[in-house]
Motif scaffolding. Sequence first.
Motif, short mmCIF file in Angstrom:
data_model
loop_
_atom_site.label_atom_id
_atom_site.label_comp_id
_atom_site.label_asym_id
_atom_site.label_seq_id
_atom_site.Cartn_x
_atom_site.Cartn_y
_atom_site.Cartn_z
N ASN A 59 55.05 77.40 61.73
CA ASN A 59 56.38 76.77 61.87
C ASN A 59 56.42 75.84 63.07
O ASN A 59 56.90 74.71 62.98
CB ASN A 59 57.47 77.84 62.00
N TRP A 60 55.94 76.31 64.20
CA TRP A 60 55.94 75.49 65.41
C TRP A 60 55.13 74.23 65.20
O TRP A 60 55.57 73.13 65.55
CB TRP A 60 55.36 76.32 66.57
N SER A 61 53.94 74.37 64.61
CA SER A 61 53.07 73.22 64.38
C SER A 61 53.69 72.22 63.41
O SER A 61 53.63 71.01 63.62
CB SER A 61 51.72 73.68 63.83
N ARG A 62 54.27 72.72 62.34
CA ARG A 62 54.89 71.82 61.36
C ARG A 62 56.07 71.07 61.97
O ARG A 62 56.24 69.88 61.72
CB ARG A 62 55.31 72.59 60.12
N ARG A 63 56.87 71.75 62.74
CA ARG A 63 58.01 71.06 63.38
C ARG A 63 57.52 70.00 64.36
O ARG A 63 58.08 68.92 64.44
CB ARG A 63 58.90 72.08 64.07
N ARG A 64 56.48 70.31 65.12
CA ARG A 64 55.90 69.32 66.04
C ARG A 64 55.34 68.12 65.30
O ARG A 64 55.29 67.02 65.83
CB ARG A 64 54.78 69.95 66.88
N ALA A 65 54.88 68.34 64.06
CA ALA A 65 54.33 67.26 63.24
C ALA A 65 55.43 66.52 62.49
O ALA A 65 55.15 65.60 61.71
CB ALA A 65 53.33 67.83 62.24
N GLY A 66 56.70 66.91 62.72
CA GLY A 66 57.82 66.24 62.06
C GLY A 66 58.10 66.74 60.66
O GLY A 66 58.79 66.09 59.88
N GLU A 67 57.59 67.90 60.32
CA GLU A 67 57.80 68.49 58.99
C GLU A 67 58.74 69.68 59.09
O GLU A 67 59.00 70.19 60.18
CB GLU A 67 56.46 68.97 58.41
N TYR A 77 49.06 68.16 65.09
CA TYR A 77 49.88 69.33 64.79
C TYR A 77 49.82 69.68 63.31
O TYR A 77 49.83 70.86 62.95
CB TYR A 77 51.33 69.10 65.23
N ARG A 78 49.76 68.66 62.46
CA ARG A 78 49.64 68.91 61.01
C ARG A 78 48.34 69.64 60.71
O ARG A 78 48.30 70.57 59.91
CB ARG A 78 49.72 67.59 60.26
#
Length: 123
Positions: free
Chosen positions: A61-69, A2-3
Amino acid sequence: MYRLLADATAGVHFLFVAYLVVGGFLACRWRWTIWTHVVAVVWGFSTVLFGFVCPLTELENWSRRRAGEAGLPPSGFIDHYITGVLYPRSALELVRVLVMLVVLTSWVLYLRFYRHQRVPSVQ
């Protein structure tokens, strides 16, 4: 994973912003690209004028949240990565005007270049 998606999305977003600024000049070389540039400019300025949320911002945003960011701030991509980094926040309106002048200049050059090519030579 995801990051990586988030970083790739940010990269594509930077390329989109760069294309929005200079795409009209590219159209002077590759004529057919003027239509993609017009669409990019309409979309880009619509996000500023009407507050539309860009799908690239949403994907990052979606990807960063999935990566825990943390995602981008509500003010969005430009405010997070460009304003205050490439130019002072106090110059935001000036930069917007300058970008529009660059875009309009590129379109005028495009029109002059292709109008000049269409004029039949007098013999």
